[in-house]
Write an enzyme that holds these catalytic residues in place. Structure first.
Site, PDB file in Angstrom:
ATOM      1  N   CYS A   1      31.811  40.249  43.876  1.00 39.33           N
ATOM      2  CA  CYS A   1      31.706  40.630  42.546  1.00 39.33           C
ATOM      3  C   CYS A   1      33.026  40.169  41.882  1.00 39.33           C
ATOM      4  CB  CYS A   1      31.859  42.278  42.608  1.00 39.33           C
ATOM      5  SG  CYS A   1      33.431  42.942  43.147  1.00 39.33           S
TER       6      CYS A   1
ATOM      7  N   HIS B   1      35.533  47.367  48.800  1.00 45.42           N
ATOM      8  CA  HIS B   1      34.616  46.134  49.274  1.00 45.42           C
ATOM      9  C   HIS B   1      35.037  45.380  50.345  1.00 45.42           C
ATOM     10  CE1 HIS B   1      32.233  45.662  45.149  1.00 45.42           C
ATOM     11  NE2 HIS B   1      32.254  46.820  45.625  1.00 45.42           N
TER      12      HIS B   1
ATOM     13  N   GLU C   1      35.878  42.308  51.204  1.00 40.16           N
ATOM     14  CA  GLU C   1      36.622  41.162  51.039  1.00 40.16           C
ATOM     15  C   GLU C   1      38.147  41.946  50.370  1.00 40.16           C
ATOM     16  OE1 GLU C   1      33.852  41.873  49.487  1.00 40.16           O
ATOM     17  OE2 GLU C   1      33.580  40.420  47.731  1.00 40.16           O
TER      18      GLU C   1
ATOM     19  N   CYS D   1      36.405  41.407  43.280  1.00 41.56           N
ATOM     20  CA  CYS D   1      37.064  40.854  44.358  1.00 41.56           C
ATOM     21  C   CYS D   1      37.202  39.172  43.993  1.00 41.56           C
ATOM     22  CB  CYS D   1      35.985  41.156  45.278  1.00 41.56           C
ATOM     23  SG  CYS D   1      35.794  42.780  45.945  1.00 41.56           S
TER      24      CYS D   1
END
Length: 144
Positions: A95, A67, A69, A98
């Site tokens: 999510c 992802h 991040e 993360c």
């Protein structure tokens, strides 16, 4: 408000950065900012050295896609910068996985544009005392 101007600018930049992603289903961009300086950036995609194909033949996202991040946090970890006390600007809400990385990295504030349908990551951030702000900006289409 002066800070709101910077928040919008950094969030727009995250949207521009998201366009670097090879993912077809969703392109996400992230910037980590500390003392009004961008210290890291990231977008969703495959790990270094892997093919730049994020989805399998059925259109599902491959399990090893990182992802945005997570990419930004691991990138700052390899640098001489510290994300402690920083703000994360991200196109989409984080999510759960993360959110855990955000908390552990010392990021104190998260500003995002689009709320993902699963909000457990936001709930965890708020529980940990991370300031979370949903800020909708205009002109975030791929053409802009």
């Amino acid at each position: 408000m002066k800070d709101r101007k910077f928040d919008k600018s950094y969030l727009k930049m995250a949207h521009v950065w998201a366009k670097n992603s090879y993912c077809r289903r969703r392109q996400v961009g992230a910037l980590i900012v500390k003392n009004r300086m961008i210290i890291s950036d990231g977008y969703n995609g495959t790990p270094s050295g892997f093919e730049n194909i994020c989805e399998d033949e059925n259109g599902a996202t491959k399990a090893y896609v990182l992802h945005a991040e997570a990419n930004a946090i691991t990138k700052v970890a390899k640098s001489n910068n510290s994300s402690d006390g920083a703000t994360l600007y991200i196109t989409d809400s984080p999510c759960m996985e993360c959110a855990k990385l955000i908390i552990q990295s010392g990021i104190k504030r998260v500003v995002f544009d689009r709320r993902y349908r699963i909000t457990e990551g936001l709930d965890l951030l708020e529980r940990a005392g991370v300031e979370v702000e949903e800020l909708h900006i205009k002109n975030t289409s791929p053409e802009s």
